[in-house]
Scaffold this active site. Structure first.
Site, PDB file in Angstrom:
ATOM      1  N   ALA A 182      -3.472   7.935  -5.254  1.00  0.00           N
ATOM      2  CA  ALA A 182      -2.079   7.473  -5.263  1.00  0.00           C
ATOM      3  C   ALA A 182      -2.116   6.029  -5.751  1.00  0.00           C
ATOM      4  O   ALA A 182      -2.481   5.113  -5.009  1.00  0.00           O
ATOM      5  CB  ALA A 182      -1.491   7.562  -3.864  1.00  0.00           C
ATOM      6  N   GLY A 193       0.828  -1.202   0.000  1.00  0.00           N
ATOM      7  CA  GLY A 193       0.000   0.000   0.000  1.00  0.00           C
ATOM      8  C   GLY A 193       0.858   1.246   0.000  1.00  0.00           C
ATOM      9  O   GLY A 193       2.069   1.176  -0.232  1.00  0.00           O
ATOM     10  N   ASN A 194       0.237   2.380   0.216  1.00  0.00           N
ATOM     11  CA  ASN A 194       0.999   3.633   0.298  1.00  0.00           C
ATOM     12  C   ASN A 194       0.351   4.559   1.311  1.00  0.00           C
ATOM     13  O   ASN A 194      -0.705   4.243   1.857  1.00  0.00           O
ATOM     14  CB  ASN A 194       1.130   4.280  -1.091  1.00  0.00           C
ATOM     15  CG  ASN A 194      -0.205   4.699  -1.668  1.00  0.00           C
ATOM     16  OD1 ASN A 194      -0.860   5.585  -1.149  1.00  0.00           O
ATOM     17  ND2 ASN A 194      -0.612   4.029  -2.741  1.00  0.00           N
ATOM     18  N   ALA A 195       0.997   5.686   1.568  1.00  0.00           N
ATOM     19  CA  ALA A 195       0.617   6.542   2.695  1.00  0.00           C
ATOM     20  C   ALA A 195      -0.477   7.560   2.364  1.00  0.00           C
ATOM     21  O   ALA A 195      -0.768   8.429   3.186  1.00  0.00           O
ATOM     22  CB  ALA A 195       1.861   7.271   3.223  1.00  0.00           C
ATOM     23  N   SER A 196      -1.110   7.441   1.202  1.00  0.00           N
ATOM     24  CA  SER A 196      -2.155   8.417   0.875  1.00  0.00           C
ATOM     25  C   SER A 196      -3.331   8.311   1.844  1.00  0.00           C
ATOM     26  O   SER A 196      -3.830   7.219   2.105  1.00  0.00           O
ATOM     27  CB  SER A 196      -2.656   8.164  -0.552  1.00  0.00           C
ATOM     28  OG  SER A 196      -3.778   8.990  -0.814  1.00  0.00           O
TER      29      SER A 196
END
Ligand code: CTP
Ligand code: CA
Length: 234
Positions: free
Chosen positions: A100, A33-36
Protein backbone atom coordinates in the site's frame (compact mmCIF):
# COMPACT_ATOMS: atom_id res chain seq x y z
CA UNK A 1 27.25 -32.41 0.55
CA UNK A 2 23.71 -32.42 -0.71
CA UNK A 3 22.27 -29.24 -2.12
CA UNK A 4 18.52 -29.08 -2.24
CA UNK A 5 17.19 -28.13 -5.63
CA UNK A 6 13.89 -26.25 -5.42
CA UNK A 7 10.92 -28.04 -6.88
CA UNK A 8 7.47 -26.63 -7.52
CA UNK A 9 5.89 -24.74 -10.38
CA UNK A 10 7.88 -21.56 -9.60
CA UNK A 11 11.24 -23.31 -9.28
CA UNK A 12 13.98 -21.15 -10.73
CA UNK A 13 11.76 -18.08 -11.07
CA UNK A 14 12.81 -14.89 -9.35
CA UNK A 15 9.84 -13.19 -7.73
CA UNK A 16 9.93 -9.73 -6.15
CA UNK A 17 7.06 -8.96 -3.79
CA UNK A 18 6.36 -5.60 -2.15
CA UNK A 19 4.24 -5.66 1.01
CA UNK A 20 2.96 -3.41 3.77
CA UNK A 21 2.30 0.29 3.99
CA UNK A 22 4.80 3.04 3.24
CA UNK A 23 5.33 5.80 5.80
CA UNK A 24 5.97 9.36 4.70
CA UNK A 25 7.73 11.43 7.37
CA UNK A 26 6.56 14.81 8.64
CA UNK A 27 9.34 15.31 11.14
CA UNK A 28 11.79 13.02 12.98
CA UNK A 29 9.01 11.35 15.00
CA UNK A 30 5.86 11.56 12.85
CA UNK A 31 4.66 10.19 9.55
CA UNK A 32 1.63 9.73 7.29
CA UNK A 33 0.88 6.03 7.12
CA UNK A 34 -1.92 3.68 6.16
CA UNK A 35 -3.77 0.67 7.54
CA UNK A 36 -2.04 -2.04 5.50
CA UNK A 37 -0.92 -4.98 7.66
CA UNK A 38 1.28 -6.50 4.95
CA UNK A 39 -0.50 -9.86 5.38
CA UNK A 40 -1.52 -10.38 1.77
CA UNK A 41 1.87 -9.50 0.33
CA UNK A 42 3.72 -11.64 2.86
CA UNK A 43 1.35 -14.51 2.07
CA UNK A 44 2.33 -14.14 -1.61
CA UNK A 45 6.01 -14.17 -0.68
CA UNK A 46 5.58 -17.31 1.46
CA UNK A 47 3.51 -19.10 -1.15
CA UNK A 48 6.04 -18.27 -3.89
CA UNK A 49 8.88 -19.50 -1.65
CA UNK A 50 7.03 -22.77 -1.03
CA UNK A 51 6.46 -23.20 -4.78
CA UNK A 52 10.21 -23.05 -5.34
CA UNK A 53 10.70 -19.41 -6.33
CA UNK A 54 13.70 -17.33 -5.41
CA UNK A 55 11.82 -14.61 -3.53
CA UNK A 56 12.91 -11.07 -2.69
CA UNK A 57 10.51 -9.33 -0.33
CA UNK A 58 10.47 -5.54 -0.17
CA UNK A 59 8.81 -4.87 3.16
CA UNK A 60 7.41 -1.48 4.08
CA UNK A 61 5.68 -1.19 7.48
CA UNK A 62 4.16 -4.59 8.29
CA UNK A 63 2.29 -5.85 11.32
CA UNK A 64 3.02 -9.54 10.92
CA UNK A 65 6.29 -11.45 11.23
CA UNK A 66 8.64 -11.41 8.25
CA UNK A 67 8.93 -14.82 6.58
CA UNK A 68 11.86 -17.20 6.96
CA UNK A 69 13.82 -18.24 3.93
CA UNK A 70 13.08 -15.08 1.99
CA UNK A 71 15.60 -12.37 1.21
CA UNK A 72 14.05 -9.21 2.67
CA UNK A 73 14.80 -5.53 2.16
CA UNK A 74 13.12 -3.04 4.49
CA UNK A 75 11.83 0.24 3.05
CA UNK A 76 10.15 3.25 4.61
CA UNK A 77 8.86 5.74 2.06
CA UNK A 78 7.36 5.41 -1.41
CA UNK A 79 10.60 6.85 -2.80
CA UNK A 80 12.66 4.19 -1.00
CA UNK A 81 10.31 1.50 -2.27
CA UNK A 82 10.64 2.88 -5.80
CA UNK A 83 14.44 2.68 -5.62
CA UNK A 84 14.32 -0.84 -4.14
CA UNK A 85 11.88 -2.03 -6.83
CA UNK A 86 14.01 -0.63 -9.67
CA UNK A 87 17.03 -2.34 -8.22
CA UNK A 88 15.28 -5.68 -7.61
CA UNK A 89 13.40 -6.06 -10.91
CA UNK A 90 16.61 -5.94 -12.93
CA UNK A 91 17.13 -9.57 -11.90
CA UNK A 92 13.50 -10.70 -11.58
CA UNK A 93 10.94 -12.61 -13.63
CA UNK A 94 7.90 -11.42 -11.67
CA UNK A 95 7.04 -8.28 -9.69
CA UNK A 96 4.04 -8.43 -7.36
CA UNK A 97 3.15 -4.96 -6.03
CA UNK A 98 1.05 -5.78 -2.97
CA UNK A 99 2.35 -2.81 -0.96
CA UNK A 100 0.00 0.00 0.00
CA UNK A 101 2.06 2.86 -1.36
CA UNK A 102 1.30 6.40 -0.22
CA UNK A 103 -0.13 8.54 -3.02
CA UNK A 104 0.95 11.75 -1.28
CA UNK A 105 3.74 12.82 1.03
CA UNK A 106 4.39 16.02 2.97
CA UNK A 107 6.18 18.45 0.65
CA UNK A 108 8.86 19.08 3.27
CA UNK A 109 10.17 17.07 6.20
CA UNK A 110 10.98 19.14 9.28
CA UNK A 111 14.46 18.33 10.52
CA UNK A 112 13.42 18.95 14.11
CA UNK A 113 10.24 17.95 15.91
CA UNK A 114 7.27 20.17 15.06
CA UNK A 115 6.34 21.93 18.33
CA UNK A 116 3.09 23.46 19.54
CA UNK A 117 3.77 27.12 20.02
CA UNK A 118 3.38 28.32 23.58
CA UNK A 119 1.39 31.44 22.85
CA UNK A 120 -1.46 30.36 20.53
CA UNK A 121 -3.73 27.39 19.69
CA UNK A 122 -2.65 27.37 16.08
CA UNK A 123 -2.07 24.18 14.13
CA UNK A 124 0.15 23.67 11.10
CA UNK A 125 -1.34 23.22 7.65
CA UNK A 126 0.21 20.35 5.74
CA UNK A 127 0.96 20.67 2.06
CA UNK A 128 1.15 17.33 0.29
CA UNK A 129 2.72 16.42 -3.01
CA UNK A 130 2.33 13.30 -5.13
CA UNK A 131 4.66 10.33 -4.79
CA UNK A 132 5.90 8.24 -7.72
CA UNK A 133 3.48 5.65 -9.04
CA UNK A 134 5.91 2.75 -8.73
CA UNK A 135 3.71 0.16 -10.44
CA UNK A 136 2.80 2.47 -13.31
CA UNK A 137 6.40 3.56 -13.79
CA UNK A 138 7.78 0.00 -13.89
CA UNK A 139 4.94 -1.30 -16.08
CA UNK A 140 5.41 1.46 -18.63
CA UNK A 141 9.22 1.42 -18.54
CA UNK A 142 9.41 -2.39 -18.92
CA UNK A 143 13.01 -2.67 -17.65
CA UNK A 144 13.36 -5.99 -19.50
CA UNK A 145 10.97 -7.98 -21.69
CA UNK A 146 10.80 -11.06 -19.47
CA UNK A 147 9.29 -9.26 -16.48
CA UNK A 148 5.68 -10.06 -15.56
CA UNK A 149 4.12 -7.22 -13.54
CA UNK A 150 1.27 -7.84 -11.11
CA UNK A 151 -0.59 -4.97 -9.45
CA UNK A 152 -3.13 -4.90 -6.67
CA UNK A 153 -6.13 -2.61 -6.45
CA UNK A 154 -8.49 -1.89 -3.60
CA UNK A 155 -11.68 -0.44 -5.02
CA UNK A 156 -15.11 0.67 -3.91
CA UNK A 157 -17.97 1.44 -6.24
CA UNK A 158 -18.97 5.10 -6.34
CA UNK A 159 -21.10 7.48 -8.43
CA UNK A 160 -18.57 7.33 -11.29
CA UNK A 161 -18.57 3.55 -11.64
CA UNK A 162 -18.69 0.12 -10.01
CA UNK A 163 -15.71 -1.84 -8.69
CA UNK A 164 -15.22 -3.66 -12.00
CA UNK A 165 -15.20 -0.53 -14.14
CA UNK A 166 -12.74 1.21 -11.80
CA UNK A 167 -10.55 -1.90 -11.87
CA UNK A 168 -10.59 -2.10 -15.68
CA UNK A 169 -9.61 1.56 -15.89
CA UNK A 170 -6.79 1.01 -13.37
CA UNK A 171 -5.48 -2.01 -15.30
CA UNK A 172 -5.25 0.09 -18.48
CA UNK A 173 -3.76 3.11 -16.71
CA UNK A 174 -1.12 1.07 -14.90
CA UNK A 175 -0.20 -1.05 -17.90
CA UNK A 176 0.46 -4.13 -15.76
CA UNK A 177 -0.01 -7.73 -16.93
CA UNK A 178 -2.32 -8.81 -14.10
CA UNK A 179 -4.38 -6.79 -11.63
CA UNK A 180 -5.58 -8.37 -8.38
CA UNK A 181 -8.75 -6.54 -7.42
CA UNK A 182 -10.19 -6.34 -3.91
CA UNK A 183 -13.67 -5.03 -3.35
CA UNK A 184 -13.19 -3.03 -0.14
CA UNK A 185 -16.74 -1.63 -0.05
CA UNK A 186 -17.51 -3.69 3.06
CA UNK A 187 -14.44 -2.41 4.88
CA UNK A 188 -12.86 -5.57 6.28
CA UNK A 189 -9.81 -6.29 4.12
CA UNK A 190 -7.10 -4.24 5.81
CA UNK A 191 -5.81 -6.24 8.74
CA UNK A 192 -8.22 -9.10 8.05
CA UNK A 193 -7.14 -12.75 7.85
CA UNK A 194 -9.27 -13.30 4.76
CA UNK A 195 -9.61 -11.75 1.36
CA UNK A 196 -11.61 -12.19 -1.81
CA UNK A 197 -10.24 -11.09 -5.17
CA UNK A 198 -10.76 -11.08 -8.90
CA UNK A 199 -7.66 -11.26 -11.10
CA UNK A 200 -7.89 -9.32 -14.38
CA UNK A 201 -5.65 -9.36 -17.44
CA UNK A 202 -5.78 -6.97 -20.40
CA UNK A 203 -8.23 -8.19 -23.03
CA UNK A 204 -7.27 -8.80 -26.65
CA UNK A 205 -7.41 -5.87 -29.09
CA UNK A 206 -7.92 -3.32 -26.32
CA UNK A 207 -11.23 -4.99 -25.53
CA UNK A 208 -12.68 -5.65 -22.07
CA UNK A 209 -10.36 -7.17 -19.47
CA UNK A 210 -10.26 -10.94 -19.10
CA UNK A 211 -11.19 -12.39 -15.70
CA UNK A 212 -8.36 -14.84 -15.06
CA UNK A 213 -9.51 -15.91 -11.58
CA UNK A 214 -12.19 -15.13 -9.03
CA UNK A 215 -11.83 -16.47 -5.50
CA UNK A 216 -14.49 -16.76 -2.87
CA UNK A 217 -13.64 -15.44 0.59
CA UNK A 218 -10.46 -17.31 1.47
CA UNK A 219 -7.50 -17.12 3.81
CA UNK A 220 -4.91 -14.68 2.43
CA UNK A 221 -2.55 -17.62 1.82
CA UNK A 222 -5.17 -19.29 -0.42
CA UNK A 223 -5.71 -15.99 -2.25
CA UNK A 224 -1.93 -15.83 -2.70
CA UNK A 225 -1.95 -19.32 -4.27
CA UNK A 226 -4.69 -18.20 -6.70
CA UNK A 227 -2.64 -15.13 -7.67
CA UNK A 228 0.43 -17.33 -8.26
CA UNK A 229 -1.67 -19.78 -10.30
CA UNK A 230 -2.55 -16.81 -12.52
CA UNK A 231 1.14 -15.87 -12.73
CA UNK A 232 2.10 -19.41 -13.74
CA UNK A 233 -0.58 -19.51 -16.42
CA UNK A 234 0.17 -16.06 -17.91
N1 CTP B 1 1.01 1.82 -6.34
C1 CTP B 1 2.33 2.17 -6.58
N2 CTP B 1 2.76 3.44 -6.29
C2 CTP B 1 1.91 4.37 -5.81
C3 CTP B 1 0.55 4.02 -5.56
C4 CTP B 1 0.15 2.74 -5.83
O1 CTP B 1 3.09 1.32 -7.03
N3 CTP B 1 2.37 5.59 -5.53
C5 CTP B 1 0.57 0.45 -6.68
C6 CTP B 1 0.07 -0.38 -5.51
O2 CTP B 1 1.13 -1.12 -4.93
C7 CTP B 1 -0.93 -1.29 -6.20
C8 CTP B 1 -1.46 -0.46 -7.35
O3 CTP B 1 -0.50 0.58 -7.57
O4 CTP B 1 -0.30 -2.44 -6.75
C9 CTP B 1 -2.80 0.16 -7.18
O5 CTP B 1 -2.83 0.95 -6.01
P1 CTP B 1 -4.14 1.78 -5.70
O6 CTP B 1 -3.93 2.60 -4.48
O7 CTP B 1 -5.31 0.85 -5.77
O8 CTP B 1 -4.22 2.70 -7.02
P2 CTP B 1 -3.78 4.18 -7.33
O9 CTP B 1 -3.19 4.15 -8.70
O10 CTP B 1 -2.94 4.74 -6.25
O11 CTP B 1 -5.15 4.94 -7.46
P3 CTP B 1 -6.21 5.41 -6.31
O12 CTP B 1 -5.58 5.19 -4.95
O13 CTP B 1 -6.45 6.85 -6.62
O14 CTP B 1 -7.42 4.53 -6.54
CA1 CA C 1 -3.52 4.77 -4.07
Amino acid sequence: SLTSVPTGDLAGRRVVVSAGGTREPLDPVRFLGNASSGRQGIAVAEAARDRGADVHLLAAHVEVPLPDGVRTTRVGTAAELHAAVLDAVAAADVLVMAAAVADFRPDAVATTKIKKSADDDGAPVLRLVRTVDVLGAVSHARPHPGLLVVGFAAETGDETGDVRSHAERKLRAKGCDLLVVNDVSGGAVFGSEDNRVVVLAPGPDDGPAVEVAATGTLAKRAVAEAVLDAVVHT
